[in-house]
Each structure stands twice: as structure tokens, then as C-alpha cells.
Design a protein around this motif. Structure first.
Motif, PDB file in Angstrom:
ATOM      1  N   THR A 250       0.900  -1.063   0.139  1.00 28.81           N
ATOM      2  CA  THR A 250      -0.025   0.035  -0.044  1.00 28.81           C
ATOM      3  C   THR A 250       0.729   0.925   0.028  1.00 28.81           C
ATOM      4  O   THR A 250       2.077   1.274   0.273  1.00 28.81           O
ATOM      5  CB  THR A 250      -0.947   0.067   1.119  1.00 28.81           C
ATOM      6  N   LYS A 251       0.219   2.303  -0.314  1.00 31.07           N
ATOM      7  CA  LYS A 251       0.849   3.541  -0.095  1.00 31.07           C
ATOM      8  C   LYS A 251       0.160   4.455   0.983  1.00 31.07           C
ATOM      9  O   LYS A 251      -0.450   4.042   1.630  1.00 31.07           O
ATOM     10  CB  LYS A 251       0.659   4.497  -1.463  1.00 31.07           C
ATOM     11  N   ASN A 252       1.079   5.528   1.185  1.00 28.86           N
ATOM     12  CA  ASN A 252       0.489   6.429   2.366  1.00 28.86           C
ATOM     13  C   ASN A 252      -0.049   7.581   2.142  1.00 28.86           C
ATOM     14  O   ASN A 252      -0.254   8.129   0.925  1.00 28.86           O
ATOM     15  CB  ASN A 252       1.755   6.569   3.349  1.00 28.86           C
ATOM     16  N   VAL A 253      -0.445   8.530   3.146  1.00 21.53           N
ATOM     17  CA  VAL A 253      -1.204   9.663   2.532  1.00 21.53           C
ATOM     18  C   VAL A 253      -0.115  10.623   1.860  1.00 21.53           C
ATOM     19  O   VAL A 253      -0.744  11.568   0.995  1.00 21.53           O
ATOM     20  CB  VAL A 253      -1.717  10.368   3.910  1.00 21.53           C
ATOM     21  N   HIS A 254       1.059  10.698   2.143  1.00 21.12           N
ATOM     22  CA  HIS A 254       1.908  11.528   1.570  1.00 21.12           C
ATOM     23  C   HIS A 254       1.948  11.128  -0.128  1.00 21.12           C
ATOM     24  O   HIS A 254       1.782  12.161  -0.941  1.00 21.12           O
ATOM     25  CB  HIS A 254       3.423  11.240   1.915  1.00 21.12           C
TER      26      HIS A 254
END
Length: 279
Positions: A100-104
């Protein structure tokens, strides 16, 4: 067999009739409105449109991604906006769950105009993606099997080369940019990428998919897919890997924001027959 790339110049995609232009413009305008209960979450209707390739179309044709506004001053402000609109367990897994990726990442996508978010609960992420079906010898197609990420995790892909489109970018330009960024490290001789890429005439079509995001769990997605077929000179005939050009580092004054995002460090590629491609 397709003609050699040097005999077949890079072609440009056509613009569509004014009626369709108006219809799609309305779709973009409603992308920021809250979906009605029971209706599709996607501002586009699911469909497939095939468009023949022609030359000398205008730069700002219908297939170019329209500019998108972004009103979040920082990843923190985006996070505060998202928290009450998403399932808490799903949002907490961003950047933690492998692959997954993050909010950044999402904030950087918004900043670059690659993504838009509808003001709804949950928000709907709309993204335009160019899919490049690169053909090789014996009629096989190039597929990315998996990616190595900056956090050490591996993300499975199983799809052709794909690239998020930027504002005012047409599918051909996005395809060439994606080839340069993801395959450029194995193309020898310092060749100019546009000179070794040939877009096949009459290969363009657009489809719309509606599904939850794998990169951002709990976030519904509307994916406008612009598909092209192409040939690229200089690629290895067997399985190979490539290094990703820095996704974000050169685009922001505060480089720390880019470093906090999860980025792709390495791509792994294989050649598959047409019947093995994902539908």
C-alpha cells in the motif's frame, strides 16, 4: 508482423466530436459532487470507446487530462479531511499493509494533478491511466510482474506498463513518458526515447473501471484507462528488471515530503502471449 518502427512514424490521436466533448466535460464537473445513494460512485459510466489513430491532432484534444484543483496545503490537512470519511481500520493500514501507499503519496498525486477526489463519504478517487501494450517478437506483450518498493515490500502487478496521466497530457505523451521512466534504464546507446517508440495506428481505446484502490484501502476508485499498442526498440528479449526514475524528488521544494512517500525502486518485466494478458 508490424513494419519496422523507423518506417512507421509516431502518430497522434484524434479529437472526438463536440457532443462527446461536452458530455465528458459534464462528467468532470460532477466528479466533485456527492454521489446519490444507489448510483455509480464513478463520475463516468462504465464503457469502452475505440478511436482510430490519425495524425496532426491538436495538443489539447479531448483525450488529454483536464486540470484539477487541489486544496490541501499539506499531507496533514489531507489526512484530517480523510479520517472522518474513511473506515478507520482501512485508513490506518495505508503505508503499513505491504504493497500500500501512504497519505503522502496521495497528497503528491493531488499536487501534481494526477488524481482528483470527490467531496463525498467515502471520497471517490478519479485517475486517468495510460496502459501501453508493448509488443515484442513472436507476438508477445510486455507485462510488469511485480515491483520492489522503497519500504522493502514487493507489490504484485501482472499488467502492462501503466502510467498516471498529468493535467493537459494526451495518452501518447503519457505513454512515451512512462516508457522513458520505467524502461529507459535498459535501453542502451543513449537513444532519444520518442525516436524508438512507435504507437500502432487504430490501437487506442478508452475504458472506465470502478473498483476499490489497492494502494489506498477503503478508498473507492474510478479508473479511466487509455490503452495504446506500441513497439519499443532495444528491449531485452527475455525477462528483465529496470530501475525507476525518481518519482517525486525533482518536483517539490520540500524534498522531505517525497522521501516520506512510498516509491517504486525497481520494476520486473516478462513477455506473455496475448491470451495471458489480464482482461
Amino acid at each position: 508482423m508490424f513494419p519496422p518502427p523507423h518506417q512507421q512514424p509516431l502518430t497522434r490521436l484524434p479529437s472526438l466530436p463536440d457532443l462527446l466533448l461536452t458530455a465528458l466535460s459534464v462528467c468532470f464537473l460532477v466528479s466533485s459532487s456527492k454521489p446519490q445513494i444507489g448510483s455509480s460512485r464513478c463520475p463516468f459510466h462504465r464503457r469502452s470507446i475505440k478511436i482510430p489513430a490519425m495524425s496532426l491532432t491538436t495538443k489539447n484534444n479531448l483525450n488529454a487530462v483536464p486540470p484539477r484543483r487541489h486544496n490541501f496545503a499539506s499531507p496533514q490537512s489531507l489526512s484530517e479531511w480523510l479520517k472522518p470519511r474513511l473506515p478507520s481500520e482501512s485508513f490506518a493500514s495505508w503505508g503499513v499493509k505491504p504493497g500500500t501507499k501512504n497519505v503522502h503519496n496521495l497528497w503528491l498525486e493531488l499536487s501534481q494533478g494526477e488524481t482528483s477526489l470527490a467531496d463525498s463519504t467515502p471520497p471517490v478517487r478519479t485517475v486517468h491511466v495510460v496502459l501501453v501494450l508493448i509488443t515484442g517478437q513472436h507476438g508477445k506483450f510486455l507485462v510488469e510482474s511485480h515491483q520492489e518498493l522503497s519500504d522493502g515490500n514487493v507489490r504484485k502487478r501482472g499488467r502492462p506498463l501503466s502510467e498516471k496521466m498529468k493535467p493537459n497530457e494526451d495518452p501518447e505523451s503519457a505513454a512515451v513518458r512512462g516508457i522513458m521512466e520505467e524502461l529507459g534504464s535498459v535501453i542502451s546507446g543513449g537513444l532519444n526515447i520518442p525516436d524508438i517508440v512507435t504507437i500502432h495506428p487504430n490501437s487506442y481505446h478508452m475504458t472506465v473501471e470502478e473498483r476499490d484502490s489497492g494502494s489506498y484501502p477503503g478508498l473507492p476508485g474510478c479508473y479511466v484507462l487509455h490503452t495504446l499498442r506500441a513497439t519499443v526498440q532495444g528491449l531485452p528479449e527475455g525477462d528483465f528488471s529496470t530501475f525507476e526514475v525518481d518519482e517525486y524528488g525533482g518536483h517539490f521544494q520540500d524534498n522531505n515530503l517525497a522521501h516520506q512517500a512510498v516509491s517504486v525502486k525497481k520494476h520486473y518485466w516478462t513477455w506473455l502471449p496475448a491470451h495471458s494478458l489480464p482482461s
